[in-house]
Write a protein that holds these residues in place. Sequence first.
Motif, PDB file in Angstrom:
ATOM      1  N   SER A   5       0.832  -1.203   0.000  1.00  0.00           N
ATOM      2  CA  SER A   5       0.000   0.000   0.000  1.00  0.00           C
ATOM      3  C   SER A   5       0.869   1.256   0.000  1.00  0.00           C
ATOM      4  CB  SER A   5      -0.909   0.016   1.233  1.00  0.00           C
ATOM      5  OG  SER A   5      -1.743  -1.131   1.262  1.00  0.00           O
ATOM      6  N   ALA A   6       0.355   2.289  -0.634  1.00  0.00           N
ATOM      7  CA  ALA A   6       1.105   3.549  -0.746  1.00  0.00           C
ATOM      8  C   ALA A   6       0.865   4.418   0.485  1.00  0.00           C
ATOM      9  CB  ALA A   6       0.717   4.291  -2.023  1.00  0.00           C
ATOM     10  N   TYR A   7       1.396   3.970   1.622  1.00  0.00           N
ATOM     11  CA  TYR A   7       1.375   4.832   2.801  1.00  0.00           C
ATOM     12  C   TYR A   7       2.171   6.090   2.485  1.00  0.00           C
ATOM     13  CZ  TYR A   7      -0.212   0.585   5.175  1.00  0.00           C
ATOM     14  OH  TYR A   7      -0.911  -0.535   5.535  1.00  0.00           O
ATOM     15  N   TRP A   8       1.882   7.161   3.232  1.00  0.00           N
ATOM     16  CA  TRP A   8       2.476   8.450   2.880  1.00  0.00           C
ATOM     17  C   TRP A   8       4.006   8.432   2.948  1.00  0.00           C
ATOM     18  CZ3 TRP A   8       0.199  11.622  -0.047  1.00  0.00           C
ATOM     19  CH2 TRP A   8      -1.188  11.792  -0.002  1.00  0.00           C
ATOM     20  N   ASN A   9       4.577   7.686   3.892  1.00  0.00           N
ATOM     21  CA  ASN A   9       6.040   7.656   3.936  1.00  0.00           C
ATOM     22  C   ASN A   9       6.617   7.024   2.668  1.00  0.00           C
ATOM     23  OD1 ASN A   9       5.147   4.951   5.028  1.00  0.00           O
ATOM     24  ND2 ASN A   9       7.354   4.606   5.170  1.00  0.00           N
ATOM     25  N   ARG A  10       5.886   6.080   2.068  1.00  0.00           N
ATOM     26  CA  ARG A  10       6.335   5.470   0.815  1.00  0.00           C
ATOM     27  C   ARG A  10       6.204   6.455  -0.348  1.00  0.00           C
ATOM     28  NH1 ARG A  10       3.475  -0.462   1.935  1.00  0.00           N
ATOM     29  NH2 ARG A  10       5.113  -1.233   3.339  1.00  0.00           N
ATOM     30  N   ILE A  11       5.134   7.226  -0.353  1.00  0.00           N
ATOM     31  CA  ILE A  11       4.967   8.251  -1.388  1.00  0.00           C
ATOM     32  C   ILE A  11       6.098   9.264  -1.313  1.00  0.00           C
ATOM     33  CG2 ILE A  11       3.530  10.194  -2.129  1.00  0.00           C
ATOM     34  CD1 ILE A  11       2.377   7.553  -2.983  1.00  0.00           C
ATOM     35  N   TYR A  12       6.383   9.745  -0.097  1.00  0.00           N
ATOM     36  CA  TYR A  12       7.444  10.749   0.063  1.00  0.00           C
ATOM     37  C   TYR A  12       8.810  10.186  -0.330  1.00  0.00           C
ATOM     38  CZ  TYR A  12       3.849  13.132   2.826  1.00  0.00           C
ATOM     39  OH  TYR A  12       2.682  13.722   3.243  1.00  0.00           O
ATOM     40  N   PHE A  13       9.028   8.903  -0.087  1.00  0.00           N
ATOM     41  CA  PHE A  13      10.315   8.302  -0.414  1.00  0.00           C
ATOM     42  C   PHE A  13      10.450   8.069  -1.913  1.00  0.00           C
ATOM     43  CE2 PHE A  13      13.318   4.886  -1.084  1.00  0.00           C
ATOM     44  CZ  PHE A  13      14.354   5.191  -0.212  1.00  0.00           C
ATOM     45  N   PHE A  14       9.425   7.495  -2.520  1.00  0.00           N
ATOM     46  CA  PHE A  14       9.537   7.096  -3.926  1.00  0.00           C
ATOM     47  C   PHE A  14       9.397   8.272  -4.894  1.00  0.00           C
ATOM     48  CE2 PHE A  14       8.394   2.654  -2.588  1.00  0.00           C
ATOM     49  CZ  PHE A  14       9.530   2.056  -3.100  1.00  0.00           C
ATOM     50  N   TRP A  71      -3.726   3.031  -3.377  1.00  0.00           N
ATOM     51  CA  TRP A  71      -3.385   4.427  -3.067  1.00  0.00           C
ATOM     52  C   TRP A  71      -2.215   4.990  -3.860  1.00  0.00           C
ATOM     53  CZ3 TRP A  71      -3.091   3.027   2.791  1.00  0.00           C
ATOM     54  CH2 TRP A  71      -4.372   2.707   3.267  1.00  0.00           C
ATOM     55  N   TRP A  72      -1.685   4.271  -4.873  1.00  0.00           N
ATOM     56  CA  TRP A  72      -0.537   4.813  -5.583  1.00  0.00           C
ATOM     57  C   TRP A  72      -0.893   5.993  -6.479  1.00  0.00           C
ATOM     58  CZ3 TRP A  72       4.276   4.197  -4.209  1.00  0.00           C
ATOM     59  CH2 TRP A  72       4.582   3.106  -3.403  1.00  0.00           C
ATOM     60  N   ASP A  73      -2.187   6.263  -6.625  1.00  0.00           N
ATOM     61  CA  ASP A  73      -2.581   7.482  -7.341  1.00  0.00           C
ATOM     62  C   ASP A  73      -2.307   8.730  -6.498  1.00  0.00           C
ATOM     63  OD1 ASP A  73      -4.510   6.655  -5.547  1.00  0.00           O
ATOM     64  OD2 ASP A  73      -6.215   7.065  -6.865  1.00  0.00           O
ATOM     65  N   ARG A  74      -1.785   8.551  -5.285  1.00  0.00           N
ATOM     66  CA  ARG A  74      -1.317   9.687  -4.485  1.00  0.00           C
ATOM     67  C   ARG A  74      -0.058  10.309  -5.074  1.00  0.00           C
ATOM     68  NH1 ARG A  74      -1.679   7.160   1.703  1.00  0.00           N
ATOM     69  NH2 ARG A  74      -3.907   7.544   2.038  1.00  0.00           N
ATOM     70  N   LEU A  75       0.672   9.553  -5.872  1.00  0.00           N
ATOM     71  CA  LEU A  75       1.861  10.120  -6.516  1.00  0.00           C
ATOM     72  C   LEU A  75       1.465  11.309  -7.384  1.00  0.00           C
ATOM     73  CD1 LEU A  75       3.717   6.857  -7.616  1.00  0.00           C
ATOM     74  CD2 LEU A  75       4.635   8.586  -6.043  1.00  0.00           C
ATOM     75  N   PRO A  76       2.163  12.430  -7.268  1.00  0.00           N
ATOM     76  CA  PRO A  76       1.778  13.623  -8.037  1.00  0.00           C
ATOM     77  C   PRO A  76       1.693  13.389  -9.542  1.00  0.00           C
ATOM     78  CG  PRO A  76       3.355  14.205  -6.332  1.00  0.00           C
ATOM     79  CD  PRO A  76       3.266  12.705  -6.328  1.00  0.00           C
ATOM     80  N   GLY A 122       1.814   5.132 -16.369  1.00  0.00           N
ATOM     81  CA  GLY A 122       1.180   4.112 -17.204  1.00  0.00           C
ATOM     82  C   GLY A 122       1.104   2.755 -16.554  1.00  0.00           C
ATOM     83  N   ASP A 123       1.547   1.737 -17.295  1.00  0.00           N
ATOM     84  CA  ASP A 123       1.414   0.365 -16.811  1.00  0.00           C
ATOM     85  C   ASP A 123       2.515  -0.026 -15.832  1.00  0.00           C
ATOM     86  OD1 ASP A 123       3.547   0.256 -18.504  1.00  0.00           O
ATOM     87  OD2 ASP A 123       2.747  -1.329 -19.800  1.00  0.00           O
ATOM     88  N   LYS A 124       3.338   0.932 -15.412  1.00  0.00           N
ATOM     89  CA  LYS A 124       4.334   0.636 -14.388  1.00  0.00           C
ATOM     90  C   LYS A 124       3.670   0.378 -13.031  1.00  0.00           C
ATOM     91  CE  LYS A 124       8.046   1.681 -16.948  1.00  0.00           C
ATOM     92  NZ  LYS A 124       9.122   0.732 -17.278  1.00  0.00           N
ATOM     93  N   ILE A 125       2.457   0.920 -12.847  1.00  0.00           N
ATOM     94  CA  ILE A 125       1.745   0.796 -11.573  1.00  0.00           C
ATOM     95  C   ILE A 125       0.422   0.074 -11.797  1.00  0.00           C
ATOM     96  CG2 ILE A 125       0.664   2.031  -9.666  1.00  0.00           C
ATOM     97  CD1 ILE A 125       2.667   4.279 -10.098  1.00  0.00           C
ATOM     98  N   GLU A 126       0.207  -0.978 -11.025  1.00  0.00           N
ATOM     99  CA  GLU A 126      -1.077  -1.673 -11.003  1.00  0.00           C
ATOM    100  C   GLU A 126      -1.805  -1.222  -9.746  1.00  0.00           C
ATOM    101  OE1 GLU A 126      -2.861  -6.146 -11.654  1.00  0.00           O
ATOM    102  OE2 GLU A 126      -0.968  -5.911 -10.578  1.00  0.00           O
ATOM    103  N   LEU A 127      -2.861  -0.452  -9.936  1.00  0.00           N
ATOM    104  CA  LEU A 127      -3.491   0.260  -8.831  1.00  0.00           C
ATOM    105  C   LEU A 127      -4.694  -0.492  -8.268  1.00  0.00           C
ATOM    106  CD1 LEU A 127      -3.614   2.955  -7.201  1.00  0.00           C
ATOM    107  CD2 LEU A 127      -5.193   3.797  -8.964  1.00  0.00           C
ATOM    108  N   GLY A 128      -4.781  -0.508  -6.940  1.00  0.00           N
ATOM    109  CA  GLY A 128      -6.026  -0.850  -6.259  1.00  0.00           C
ATOM    110  C   GLY A 128      -6.408  -2.306  -6.246  1.00  0.00           C
ATOM    111  N   ARG A 129      -5.462  -3.221  -6.368  1.00  0.00           N
ATOM    112  CA  ARG A 129      -5.811  -4.643  -6.370  1.00  0.00           C
ATOM    113  C   ARG A 129      -4.897  -5.410  -5.432  1.00  0.00           C
ATOM    114  NH1 ARG A 129      -4.635  -9.478  -9.010  1.00  0.00           N
ATOM    115  NH2 ARG A 129      -2.875  -8.585 -10.154  1.00  0.00           N
TER     116      ARG A 129
END
Length: 377
Positions: A206-215, A233-238, A244-251
């Motif tokens: 899951s894209a917890y905020w600390n992971r978003i800030y790090f990545f 939650w990876w759609d939190r990335l700005p 694109g297909d680098k991220i598989e979201l929500g599953r």
Amino acid sequence: MTITTAGPYDRSVYPTAAASWEKGRAAGIHDGYDEGYLRGRANAIVARTKATFPFRSIHVLYVVSGKGLPYSPLDEAVITTLQSMTAQVTVTDPRQPVADIAAQLRPNLMLALDGMDLPLEQVAAVRQLGITTAVWLTDDPYYTDMTTKIVTHYDHVFTLEMNCIELYRQLGCSSVHYLPFGAFPTHYFPLSSPVPAKHEISFTGSAYWNRIYFFNPIMPQLTARNIKINGIWWDRLPDYQSYGDKIELGRWMSPNETNDLYNGSKIMINLHRSHQDDSVNNNALKLPAASPNPRTFEICACGTLQLTDTRDDLARFYKPGEEIETYNSQQELLEKIEFYLTHEKERREIALRALERTLREHTYGHRVNQLLSIASP
């Protein structure tokens, strides 16, 4: 007029294309050899590293977490392991009349995973029957606001976070034990044949905020590689839309799908969640986390190199630099990714040592055996 045609690899007509083809062919043969060598050695390690555990003539009443994914694979791992070690296992869930079931079946031990959805009056009623009770907590220290309210109601408390041991003892729990999760070899194991989807680096979680800030600052460098990211939650990335297909979201991936991802990746990144994220945690004490998460053991069980952020208690389980690799900054992560993607032997040897250590010490068999040695009457 005579027209001369050439095949696609006619070196006299297409010398540049021929050279590229030969280079690609050689690279393919080399990569195939490396993968086959890795898989062969990994499977040899699995074949020779067979732990055995004592059998106990007891009946365990097991109360599942009741929360579905991602907890249900943990339940499956514990149930299957208990069934291989004890005479009888009865499975129920927190919505059932657990105390009535216990009164009818008279098990030797009631074990609850997580325990937060199991009514405390049910636990008390089971104890009044003279049946030993135990809880194995799944999310310490992130929900200590809730776990501190339930731990004193059990005879034995098992936690996957070493920093919670003293907290629970201070509350009056007389039997508190450090018991991290491990690898369930039925779910996580080296595959014998290649998987269809291959990635240089991957991350699942899951894209917890600390992971978003790090990545976020290093996403351009990561996506320049063949990276795969999976989770909610990876759609939190700005710039999420640009990946694109680098991220598989929500599953939520099943264990089989996760095992395929681990096996199909040259490097798996592990980044633990923060104990200070009030948006998802219930940890008013801000108790820090020192222990590795379950993914640490699961990745290692697949014979895949793991790059993880440092945890204080990690070295108890794996030797950094020999059985696992660590990083303390974005720059260090990028440097180690580059190094291990260009040093096949070093990457392979660390991954294989981690696999052997996992099978020797860190499976659910080892954990459940430890639990039963303490909690079984």
